[in-house]
Design a protein around this motif. Structure first.
Motif, short mmCIF file in Angstrom:
data_model
loop_
_atom_site.label_atom_id
_atom_site.label_comp_id
_atom_site.label_asym_id
_atom_site.label_seq_id
_atom_site.Cartn_x
_atom_site.Cartn_y
_atom_site.Cartn_z
N LYS A 115 0.84 -1.19 0.00
CA LYS A 115 0.00 0.00 0.00
C LYS A 115 0.88 1.25 0.00
O LYS A 115 0.53 2.27 -0.61
N ALA A 116 2.00 1.17 0.69
CA ALA A 116 2.95 2.28 0.78
C ALA A 116 4.32 1.70 1.14
O ALA A 116 4.42 0.55 1.57
N ILE A 117 5.35 2.51 0.96
CA ILE A 117 6.71 2.09 1.27
C ILE A 117 7.33 3.08 2.23
O ILE A 117 7.28 4.30 2.02
N LEU A 118 7.92 2.55 3.30
CA LEU A 118 8.76 3.35 4.19
C LEU A 118 10.20 2.93 3.94
O LEU A 118 10.55 1.76 4.11
N ILE A 119 11.03 3.86 3.49
CA ILE A 119 12.42 3.54 3.19
C ILE A 119 13.35 4.35 4.08
O ILE A 119 13.16 5.55 4.27
N ILE A 120 14.30 3.65 4.66
CA ILE A 120 15.30 4.27 5.52
C ILE A 120 16.61 4.27 4.75
O ILE A 120 17.15 3.20 4.45
N SER A 121 17.11 5.42 4.39
CA SER A 121 18.29 5.53 3.53
C SER A 121 19.49 6.02 4.32
O SER A 121 19.38 6.94 5.15
N GLY A 122 20.65 5.43 4.02
CA GLY A 122 21.88 5.88 4.65
C GLY A 122 22.31 7.26 4.21
O GLY A 122 23.29 7.81 4.73
N HIS A 123 21.59 7.86 3.25
CA HIS A 123 21.98 9.17 2.73
C HIS A 123 21.19 10.32 3.33
O HIS A 123 21.27 11.45 2.82
N TRP A 124 20.43 10.04 4.38
CA TRP A 124 19.75 11.12 5.07
C TRP A 124 20.07 11.02 6.56
O TRP A 124 19.55 10.18 7.26
N GLU A 125 20.98 11.87 7.01
CA GLU A 125 21.40 11.90 8.40
C GLU A 125 20.85 13.16 9.07
O GLU A 125 20.99 14.26 8.54
N THR A 126 20.24 12.99 10.23
CA THR A 126 19.73 14.11 11.01
C THR A 126 20.01 13.86 12.48
O THR A 126 20.30 12.73 12.89
N SER A 127 19.90 14.88 13.29
CA SER A 127 20.14 14.73 14.73
C SER A 127 18.96 14.04 15.42
O SER A 127 19.14 13.36 16.44
N PRO A 160 28.80 4.98 10.23
CA PRO A 160 27.74 3.96 10.29
C PRO A 160 26.49 4.25 9.47
O PRO A 160 25.51 3.51 9.54
N ASP A 161 26.48 5.33 8.69
CA ASP A 161 25.25 5.75 8.01
C ASP A 161 24.64 4.66 7.13
O ASP A 161 23.42 4.52 7.07
N HIS A 162 25.49 3.87 6.44
CA HIS A 162 24.96 2.86 5.52
C HIS A 162 24.65 1.52 6.19
O HIS A 162 24.14 0.61 5.52
N PHE A 163 24.94 1.42 7.47
CA PHE A 163 24.66 0.18 8.19
C PHE A 163 23.39 0.26 9.02
O PHE A 163 22.66 -0.71 9.16
N TYR A 164 23.09 1.43 9.55
CA TYR A 164 21.93 1.57 10.42
C TYR A 164 20.59 1.27 9.76
O TYR A 164 19.66 0.82 10.45
N ASN A 223 23.58 4.52 18.10
CA ASN A 223 24.19 3.22 17.82
C ASN A 223 23.20 2.26 17.17
O ASN A 223 22.06 2.61 16.89
N GLY A 224 23.67 1.02 16.94
CA GLY A 224 22.83 0.03 16.30
C GLY A 224 21.59 -0.31 17.09
O GLY A 224 20.50 -0.47 16.53
N THR A 225 21.72 -0.42 18.42
CA THR A 225 20.58 -0.76 19.27
C THR A 225 19.51 0.31 19.19
O THR A 225 18.31 0.01 19.15
N TYR A 226 19.91 1.57 19.15
CA TYR A 226 18.96 2.68 19.00
C TYR A 226 18.14 2.50 17.73
O TYR A 226 16.90 2.62 17.73
N HIS A 227 18.78 2.17 16.63
CA HIS A 227 18.06 2.01 15.36
C HIS A 227 17.24 0.73 15.34
O HIS A 227 16.16 0.68 14.73
N TYR A 228 17.72 -0.31 16.00
CA TYR A 228 16.94 -1.54 16.13
C TYR A 228 15.65 -1.25 16.90
O TYR A 228 14.56 -1.70 16.50
N ASN A 229 15.75 -0.48 17.98
CA ASN A 229 14.57 -0.13 18.77
C ASN A 229 13.63 0.78 17.98
O ASN A 229 12.40 0.71 18.12
N MET A 230 14.20 1.63 17.14
CA MET A 230 13.37 2.44 16.25
C MET A 230 12.54 1.53 15.35
O MET A 230 11.33 1.74 15.17
N GLY A 231 13.18 0.52 14.80
CA GLY A 231 12.47 -0.43 13.95
C GLY A 231 11.37 -1.15 14.70
O GLY A 231 10.27 -1.35 14.17
#
Length: 263
Positions: free
Chosen positions: A38-50, A221-225, A140-148
């Motif tokens: 129905k829709a796509i949510l994409i997380i790209s390593g090329h958009w970094e924000t605080s 780590p931008d392309h790994f998160y 870190n990775g755990t932060y992004h895992y929890n975001m997911g």
């Protein structure tokens, strides 16, 4: 909905017919994931924000050419996918409910090449609404895992969650010799595959301590998160499957994964 991590490699993926990853992505809707989202949510390593940020855009989105010195034809490609403002606000709602207190909106940003290059190959009609979510490289990775994990409800709402980055990403240590994979890159890539397929998600969260050559594979780590977000969104009971593998420039891995959800 299962979730996915796609290694998008070089921007030349948009035009280079010799790259196996290009043909893999072109076959995605037919061979890998037949259900149209129905829709796509994409997380790209090329958009970094605080802080976590979603693009809340009505109508066709701009195609961002965030690369330099490539063939002119690449700057003429358009991927005018419609924005998904309602889904973007749903993402914001879920993250805030999950404890991410500052979640921002960007009402003008289009899709960077980490988003539009794979999507133009996977869904060339550009008829699926898309929302992009940023990464926070000071976390870190755990932060992004929890975001997911907070985004998991989207899977039951017809939303396809895709992390777009690279299994290895050190542009300073690439080689022009395409015949050989550099050992440190291969060791990291094999470790990642084994960890994911064995369900050792916590090791992947702690990759900087657990993985061989972690700092070489990802000096930034931008392309790994994006992988961590896709992994977290699938849930702890999910199983990982490698759906593509390949190399370019000696150290740039195209390893991509599907996270099969438990329910």
């Amino acid at each position: 909905m299962d979730t996915f991590f796609i290694s998008h490699g070089s921007p030349t993926l948009s035009i280079d017919e010799s790259l196996p990853a290009r043909h893999f992505l072109q076959s995605f809707g037919e061979k890998v994931f037949q259900e149209k989202p129905k829709a796509i949510l994409i997380i790209s390593g090329h958009w970094e924000t605080s802080d976590p940020t979603v693009n809340v855009v009505n109508g066709p989105m701009d195609t961002i050419y965030d690369f330099y010195g490539f063939p002119k034809s690449m700057y003429q490609i358009k991927y005018p996918a419609p924005g998904a403002p309602e889904m973007a606000m749903r993402v914001k709602e879920l993250l805030k409910e999950g404890g991410f207190k500052k979640v921002k909106e960007d009402k003008s940003r289009g899709l960077d090449h980490g988003a539009w290059v794979p999507l133009m190959l996977m869904y060339p009609a550009a008829d699926i609404p898309v929302c992009q979510l940023s990464v926070q490289t000071k976390k870190n990775g755990t932060y992004h895992y929890n975001m997911g994990k907070m985004l998991a409800p989207l899977r039951n709402e017809g939303v396809l969650i895709i992390g777009s980055g690279s299994a290895t990403h050190n542009l300073r240590l690439l080689s022009m010799d395409e015949s050989v994979v550099i050992p440190w890159a291969l060791e990291f890539d094999n470790w990642l595959k084994d960890s994911l397929l064995d369900g050792r998600y916590q090791d992947v969260n702690d990759y900087e301590k657990k993985a061989p050559h972690a700092k070489k594979a990802h000096p930034h780590p931008d392309h790994f998160y994006p992988l961590h977000v896709a992994m977290g969104a699938a849930g702890e009971e999910s199983t990982a499957e490698q759906i593509h593998t390949g190399w370019s420039l000696g150290a740039l891995s195209y390893s991509s994964y599907r996270f099969k959800t438990a329910s």
